[in-house]
Design an enzyme around this catalytic site. Structure first.
Site, PDB file in Angstrom:
ATOM      1  N   LYS A  63      81.429  13.616  46.629  1.00  0.00           N
ATOM      2  CA  LYS A  63      82.348  13.252  47.703  1.00  0.00           C
ATOM      3  C   LYS A  63      83.110  14.469  48.184  1.00  0.00           C
ATOM      4  O   LYS A  63      83.075  15.518  47.551  1.00  0.00           O
ATOM      5  CB  LYS A  63      83.344  12.198  47.189  1.00  0.00           C
ATOM      6  CG  LYS A  63      82.716  10.817  46.974  1.00  0.00           C
ATOM      7  CD  LYS A  63      83.680   9.806  46.365  1.00  0.00           C
ATOM      8  CE  LYS A  63      84.946   9.691  47.173  1.00  0.00           C
ATOM      9  NZ  LYS A  63      84.645   9.330  48.608  1.00  0.00           N
ATOM     10  N   GLU A 118      91.479  10.705  46.867  1.00  0.00           N
ATOM     11  CA  GLU A 118      90.413   9.725  46.606  1.00  0.00           C
ATOM     12  C   GLU A 118      90.153   9.624  45.111  1.00  0.00           C
ATOM     13  O   GLU A 118      90.061   8.542  44.536  1.00  0.00           O
ATOM     14  CB  GLU A 118      89.129  10.142  47.321  1.00  0.00           C
ATOM     15  CG  GLU A 118      89.157   9.911  48.809  1.00  0.00           C
ATOM     16  CD  GLU A 118      87.881  10.383  49.472  1.00  0.00           C
ATOM     17  OE1 GLU A 118      87.288  11.379  49.000  1.00  0.00           O
ATOM     18  OE2 GLU A 118      87.467   9.766  50.473  1.00  0.00           O
TER      19      GLU A 118
HETATM   20  O1  DER Z   1      85.106  12.867  52.086  1.00  0.00           O
HETATM   21  C1  DER Z   1      84.847  11.880  51.421  1.00  0.00           C
HETATM   22  O2  DER Z   1      84.996  11.841  50.168  1.00  0.00           O
HETATM   23  C2  DER Z   1      84.188  10.697  52.097  1.00  0.00           C
HETATM   24  O3  DER Z   1      84.455   9.512  51.399  1.00  0.00           O
HETATM   25  C3  DER Z   1      82.703  10.970  52.139  1.00  0.00           C
HETATM   26  O4  DER Z   1      82.278  11.182  50.878  1.00  0.00           O
HETATM   27  C4  DER Z   1      81.931   9.842  52.809  1.00  0.00           C
HETATM   28  O5  DER Z   1      82.203   9.969  54.150  1.00  0.00           O
HETATM   29  P1  DER Z   1      81.343   9.179  55.243  1.00  0.00           P
HETATM   30  O6  DER Z   1      81.564   7.713  54.935  1.00  0.00           O
HETATM   31  O7  DER Z   1      81.949   9.623  56.539  1.00  0.00           O
HETATM   32  O8  DER Z   1      79.900   9.590  55.075  1.00  0.00           O
END
Ligand code: DER
Length: 223
Positions: free
Chosen positions: A92, A101
Site C-alpha cells: 500500500k 492507514e
Molecule cells: O495509498 C494507499 O495505500 C491506497 O489505499 C492504495 O493502496 C490503493 O489505492 P487505489 O484504491 O486508488 O488503487
C-alpha cells in the site's frame, strides 16, 4: 465500475453503531460514497487521510468524523491496496497515506481490503515500488541505507501538484523503493530499524483480513 461494486460489498459489513476506519485512495473513496448512500447513519468514522476526511464531509458524513484519539476502538477498517498476495500480504501507499492507514488498519478488529483482480499477485512488489515514509531531514541517508543494505533503486517521491517532494499528511517525505527482487514480509519490521524510517507500505500483519476481489466481469469473490 469495479470499485463501486467492491465498495457496496464492503458496506454490507457495516452495522449500526460501529466505529469505522476509512481507508484512502480511489477505491476507499468509493466506499465512503457508498457508506453515505447505503450505510447506517449512526456510525463513527476515523479517516486515514485529509482526502478521505474531506470526502466524508462532502458526502454529508462530516458530523460522524472523529480523530483517532477520540475513539476507544475501531470495529472495522475498509481500505484498498496496490497489490495483495493470496496469503494477504499487502502493498500500500501509492496514495501517500500509508502511515495513518497502517495505524487504523492494524488497530481495527476487522479489516476489509478491496481490490480489483489485477492487483492479486504472487509476490510483492510486482509492479509498484515500496513506499517508505521518512523524516524529511533524514531522507537522503535513509535512501542510501536502503540501497546499501538491500540494493535496488530508492527515489524521493516528487509531488505532481507542486515543485519539490511529496509531503504527507504527517509532514513527512516518501521514498519509493524498487527492490531488485521480491521481498520477504519480514522486511516490514527490518526497514523500520533504519533511523529516520517512520513506516513502510508493506502490510503483512493482518493475515486475518477479508480481501474482497472484483473480477473484470464484475463478479466478486473473497479470500
Ligand atoms: O495509498 C494507499 O495505500 C491506497 O489505499 C492504495 O493502496 C490503493 O489505492 P487505489 O484504491 O486508488 O488503487
Amino acid at each position: 465500475m469495479l470499485k463501486t461494486i467492491l465498495a457496496r460489498e464492503a458496506v454490507k459489513y457495516i452495522e449500526s453503531g460501529m466505529t469505522v476506519g476509512l481507508g484512502s485512495g480511489t477505491t476507499a473513496r468509493e466506499f465512503v460514497k457508498a457508506l453515505a448512500e447505503f450505510g447506517p447513519r449512526d456510525v463513527v468514522l476515523v479517516a486515514t487521510s485529509i482526502d478521505s476526511e474531506l470526502l466524508a464531509i462532502e458526502v454529508g458524513l462530516g458530523d460522524r468524523l472523529r480523530p483517532l484519539w477520540a475513539v476507544e476502538t475501531i470495529d472495522i477498517a475498509v481500505d484498498g491496496a496496490d497489490e495483495a498476495t493470496r496469503d494477504k500480504v499487502l502493498l500500500k501507499g501509492r496514495g501517500g497515506a500509508l502511515l495513518r492507514e497502517k495505524i487504523v488498519d492494524y488497530l481495527a478488529r476487522r479489516f476489509v481490503v478491496l481490490v480489483e483482480e489485477y492487483k492479486v499477485v504472487q509476490y510483492i512488489p510486482t509492479r509498484n515500488p515500496i513506499p517508505i515514509e521518512v523524516v524529511p531531514w533524514a531522507w537522503r541517508h535513509v535512501a542510501k541505507a536502503i540501497k546499501d543494505r538491500y540494493g535496488g533503486v530508492a527515489k524521493l517521491r516528487q509531488d505532481g501538484g507542486k515543485l519539490g517532494p511529496v509531503v504527507t499528511d504527517n509532514g513527512n517525505y516518501i521514498i519509493d523503493w524498487e527492490p531488485s527482487a521480491p521481498i520477504q514480509p519480514s522486511l516490514e519490521d527490518e526497514l523500520k530499524l533504519i533511523p529516520g524510517v517512520v513506516e513502510t507500505g508493506i502490510f503483512s500483519k493482518r493475515r486475518d483480513a477479508i480481501v474482497i476481489v472484483a473480477r473484470e466481469n464484475s463478479s466478486v469473490y473473497t479470500f
